[in-house]
Design a protein around this motif. Structure first.
Motif, mmCIF file in Angstrom:
data_model
loop_
_atom_site.group_PDB
_atom_site.id
_atom_site.type_symbol
_atom_site.label_atom_id
_atom_site.label_comp_id
_atom_site.label_asym_id
_atom_site.label_seq_id
_atom_site.Cartn_x
_atom_site.Cartn_y
_atom_site.Cartn_z
ATOM 1 N N THR A 180 29.516 0.375 73.575
ATOM 2 C CA THR A 180 29.032 0.841 74.876
ATOM 3 C C THR A 180 30.204 1.123 75.811
ATOM 4 O O THR A 180 30.237 2.146 76.507
ATOM 5 N N VAL A 181 31.176 0.221 75.835
ATOM 6 C CA VAL A 181 32.360 0.421 76.678
ATOM 7 C C VAL A 181 33.131 1.654 76.206
ATOM 8 O O VAL A 181 33.642 2.429 77.030
ATOM 9 N N HIS A 182 33.199 1.853 74.898
ATOM 10 C CA HIS A 182 33.878 3.040 74.360
ATOM 11 C C HIS A 182 33.228 4.322 74.883
ATOM 12 O O HIS A 182 33.925 5.263 75.279
ATOM 13 N N ARG A 183 31.907 4.359 74.910
ATOM 14 C CA ARG A 183 31.201 5.549 75.410
ATOM 15 C C ARG A 183 31.481 5.768 76.895
ATOM 16 O O ARG A 183 31.660 6.916 77.348
ATOM 17 N N VAL A 184 31.524 4.679 77.663
ATOM 18 C CA VAL A 184 31.798 4.802 79.105
ATOM 19 C C VAL A 184 33.209 5.346 79.323
ATOM 20 O O VAL A 184 33.424 6.259 80.137
ATOM 21 N N LEU A 185 34.189 4.796 78.614
ATOM 22 C CA LEU A 185 35.565 5.261 78.762
ATOM 23 C C LEU A 185 35.700 6.726 78.359
ATOM 24 O O LEU A 185 36.402 7.508 79.015
ATOM 25 N N ARG A 186 35.016 7.108 77.280
ATOM 26 C CA ARG A 186 35.071 8.506 76.843
ATOM 27 C C ARG A 186 34.492 9.420 77.913
ATOM 28 O O ARG A 186 35.057 10.486 78.212
ATOM 29 N N ALA A 187 33.373 9.010 78.535
ATOM 30 C CA ALA A 187 32.773 9.829 79.596
ATOM 31 C C ALA A 187 33.712 9.938 80.793
ATOM 32 O O ALA A 187 33.862 11.026 81.379
ATOM 33 N N LEU A 188 34.371 8.845 81.154
ATOM 34 C CA LEU A 188 35.305 8.878 82.288
ATOM 35 C C LEU A 188 36.503 9.765 81.975
ATOM 36 O O LEU A 188 37.010 10.463 82.866
#
Length: 250
Positions: A180-188
């Motif tokens: 989940t954190v990986h997806r957030v960082l990718r979006a940012l």
């Protein structure tokens, strides 16, 4: 250290003995007894605690000007966390007795330590509140914003956070799964809010990170805040020792 007068800061640097650490070396170990503290002079350090699954989770990061291990001066309990050097770093190792005596002699130092302890408690309380009530994207943005506010260094492209954080460690800080954190960082990254690289995170768009974090950080520009404290190893005149018995831990 940033909360001390120049005189008190110079006197504090004379305490203890110098210590240097390489990446991965442990300054303090969770569960061990001891009353000494470390005044961090340079480098980055991670504060870790063991989870119920016997894994080490990242609780916080510390850098030059911070003190670690101070709680052991005030009680007889084992260390609550482990402190590990991220890379090369330096510190002063100060005995609990010497540290408490210094606080008794310098009131502004005692108040600065109390503010630091209160700040750590506030950080932990906010993390607990956010775990149950905020979306993961908000929690990630808030952690990045706080790291940038406290430890960030302005550069041409934005604000650089020099501490090396792995995605599992960032996930531990925000209380979310690594994917989940990986997806957030990718979006940012895709939105050009942040940029990640080896041993650093660059905040490129402060107002947008503030919006995602639901904070008013952009109301306080980084340029308006004082620069990070640079701790000098210059020695000052010897401190006058207080009279009477040494303060003892409670």
């Amino acid at each position: 250290m940033g909360g001390l007068s120049a005189e008190t800061r110079d006197q504090m640097i004379t305490l203890g003995r110098p210590a240097r650490f390489g990446g991965g070396e442990r300054l303090l170990r969770e569960g061990e007894y001891g009353s000494h503290v470390f005044l961090l002079l340079s480098g980055w350090f991670k504060v870790l605690a063991t989870t119920e699954h016997d894994r080490e989770a990242l609780l916080a990061v510390r850098s030059g000007g911070d003190i670690v291990g101070e709680l052991a001066c005030f009680d007889t309990q084992p260390r609550a966390a482990t402190v590990v050097a991220v890379g090369t770093g330096s510190a002063k190792l100060i005995s609990g007795q010497e540290f408490l005596s210094f606080l008794a002699l310098y009131d502004d130092a005692a108040q600065a330590v109390l503010r630091a302890v209160a700040g750590k408690l506030l950080w932990a309380t906010k993390r607990r509140q956010e775990f149950g009530g905020c979306p993961v994207a908000t929690r990630v943005a808030r952690v990045l914003a706080e790291l940038a506010r406290v430890y960030g260094r302005p550069c041409d492209a934005g604000i650089s956070i020099g501490v090396s954080l792995t995605q599992p460690e960032l996930a531990a800080l925000v209380g979310a799964s690594e994917p989940t954190v990986h997806r957030v960082l990718r979006a940012l990254r895709e939105q050009q809010v942040i940029e990640t690289g080896y041993r650093r995170i660059l905040v490129r768009d402060v107002p947008e990170l503030s919006r995602v974090a639901e904070t008013d950080w952009d109301a306080e520009p980084v340029a308006d805040r004082p620069p990070p404290v640079i701790v000098s190893s210059r020695r000052a005149p010897a401190t006058q020792q207080p009279q009477g018995p040494w303060p003892r831990p409670r």
